[in-house]
Design an enzyme around this catalytic site. Structure first.
Site, PDB file in Angstrom:
ATOM      1  N   HIS A  78      32.211  39.569  35.923  1.00  0.00           N
ATOM      2  CA  HIS A  78      32.670  39.164  34.483  1.00  0.00           C
ATOM      3  C   HIS A  78      33.293  40.081  33.603  1.00  0.00           C
ATOM      4  O   HIS A  78      32.771  40.055  32.582  1.00  0.00           O
ATOM      5  CB  HIS A  78      31.260  38.570  33.845  1.00  0.00           C
ATOM      6  N   PRO A  79      34.262  40.708  33.859  1.00  0.00           N
ATOM      7  CA  PRO A  79      35.024  41.712  33.098  1.00  0.00           C
ATOM      8  C   PRO A  79      35.573  41.146  31.658  1.00  0.00           C
ATOM      9  O   PRO A  79      36.019  40.208  31.812  1.00  0.00           O
ATOM     10  CB  PRO A  79      36.172  42.251  33.886  1.00  0.00           C
TER      11      PRO A  79
END
Length: 520
Positions: A455-456
């Site tokens: 989930h950057p």
């Protein structure tokens, strides 16, 4: 270099954000819209359509195959950073979880970007987005849940009913259509995109063209033979939290010193580009089960038949089937604001570290995810060439609070595992191991085995101050006219929930803003 094409809008990246932008902007039949994607069209590949295959897709050309730098917070380990490289982007290789979160997840967005991003406005957009996805049957609750995951739901709910825990266990909705993966491309553009939308796949954008502080188009292709494509209204970056800051910097928008080191002329000195990278980190608490056989890593003829005819069986599982959000206990060492819904569980009927290897043993994993990480990293250039992946420093566990959250989450996972009916399925704890209970032992395990939740976000964050943010509340890049960013990179903070729905919401709102600005 030659210029052969002119469009009103150019969108860079055909992932969850880019497909929403393309559909919304092309709704104006008079607008000429170009959607550019570096990958190809792989939506019909069986391993893309089958939900349980997604871990294997990480090792294919459908993934950019990014990797982080050695992370001091993870005992010097490098981490994979999968990002989809296909029409549909990461929605083609992710776990498909669709979670809108709760209004308080976005309180910090209003603080960072003003009333334009208040909770009511965000919820209104989420409702419109949900209606669109429901109309095309692109979000579903799974029809089957693995027995171990069902046991987790019952055990967690029992613990909450007895006031041992505070939270909600849930089955995760996912972006599937009658059980098969539904990429953002399929959900929003379908098999017959609008006539005024041009889609160019297998096309790499080298940089954005900027003249007199205005974005005028993009350069695509390789080297000096690149092709110039003009945008008369706007260029919109939707390339994600890794590629969007890289493209900005390659185009001369970023920290002056860093650009100078790579021989890139500075067009806008924007010190926040690439900064404030954030990601959810998960520590897998793994239990051996009493099952004689684990979740299959190879499909039997029966599995294939059930999937091909009914879209059911293990092939239809997204593995991270259930979970939920839970508060840390009142006697936590952390302050109250950090305790609320601090832990998200991602529960899989597999050995988290070994599946889908053929020797993966029967196991169930309660992946403890810190939902509100305080640690921040950064994206920096490796070179002045788009083909060289940037340096990705995730900054995992640089904030002591993040380590404490996960450690307390491990205790919660163990507590749920002792609760019937889950306890009846468990043989023993494999990781961190029943004998590892001291703070020092847990810390070593957390640093050695924690994994990205993919989930950057946050590397081109939204705000009002150009010194500390990259885009303004209307998602315009500070200092450049007609250049917007609409993807996870603009998140001021990372919402507790899995970010796919939030990315789509941002793109939906961006399309309305951009169209209204162009019309005025």
């Amino acid at each position: 270099m030659n210029s052969r094409s002119t469009f009103d809008y150019i969108i860079v990246g055909a992932g969850s954000a880019g497909c929403v932008l393309a559909a919304r902007l092309a709704a104006d039949a008079s607008a000429r819209v170009l959607l550019i994607e570096a990958g190809g069209d792989h939506r019909k590949r069986p391993d893309v359509q089958r939900p349980a295959e997604y871990l294997r897709l990480q090792e294919t050309s459908l993934n950019w195959n990014y990797a982080t730098t050695a992370a001091a917070g993870l005992a010097g380990r490098k981490m994979i950073c999968p990002r989809g490289r296909m029409l549909g982007g990461s929605s083609g290789i992710n776990a498909m979880i669709y979670h809108e979160g709760e209004p308080d997840d976005f309180a910090s967005w209003q603080q960072a970007a003003g009333d334009r991003w208040n909770g009511s406005a965000i919820e209104n957009t989420m409702q419109r987005l949900r209606a669109e996805l429901e109309a095309t049957v692109s979000v579903e609750s799974p029809t089957e849940i693995s027995p171990g995951c069902r046991a987790f739901l019952d055990a967690a709910n029992s613990a909450c009913a007895e006031n041992q825990l505070h939270g909600t266990a849930e089955i995760y909705n996912r972006t599937t259509h009658r059980g098969a993966r539904q990429t953002a491309m399929q959900a929003f553009l379908g098999d017959s995109p609008p006539a005024n939308l041009t889609i160019r796949s297998d096309t790499t954008v080298q940089r954005i063209q900027i003249q007199d502080q205005q974005a005028t188009g993009v350069i695509v292709g390789d080297g000096a033979d690149g092709e110039a494509i003009t945008a008369s209204r706007a260029v919109i970056l939707a390339a994600g939290a890794i590629a969007s800051p890289q493209l900005l910097m390659l185009s001369g928008v970023g920290p002056r010193q860093q650009l100078s080191e790579h021989g890139i002329p500075t067009r806008v000195d924007s010190p926040a580009v690439g900064e404030r990278l954030v990601d959810h980190l998960a520590f897998p608490v793994i239990f051996a089960t009493r099952d004689t056989a684990g979740f299959p890593s190879r499909w039997s003829m029966r599995d294939l038949a059930r999937w091909n005819h009914l879209q059911r069986g293990p092939i239809g599982s997204n593995l991270a089937e259930v979970g939920g959000f839970f508060d840390l206990p009142s006697d936590s060492a952390l302050p109250a604001p950090l305790r609320h819904r601090a832990i998200q569980f991602h529960v899989t009927p597999t050995h988290y570290l070994r599946y889908p290897a053929d020797d993966s043993p029967p196991a169930i994993t309660l992946a403890v995810t810190g939902s509100q990480p305080l640690s921040r990293g950064r994206v920096t250039l490796r070179s002045s060439q788009i083909g060289d992946s940037p340096n990705i420093d995730p900054g995992y566990l640089t904030a002591a609070e993040d380590l404490q959250v996960i450690a307390e989450g491990v205790a919660m996972a163990r507590q749920i595992a002792r609760q019937s009916p889950l306890a009846n399925r468990i043989d023993r704890e494999l990781l961190p191991g029943e004998k590892r209970s001291t703070p020092e032992q847990l810390e070593r395990s957390i640093r050695k085995f924690s994994m990205t939740m993919y989930h950057p976000a946050g590397s081109c964050s939204m705000g009002t101050n150009p010194a500390s943010s990259v885009v303004d509340p209307q998602l315009r890049v500070h200092g450049v006219e007609d250049l917007y960013i609409a993807d996870a990179s603009i998140f001021p903070t990372l919402p507790r929930a899995n970010p796919q729905a939030t990315v789509m919401m941002v793109a939906w709102r961006a399309a309305d803003t951009i169209a209204n600005h162009s019309a005025s």
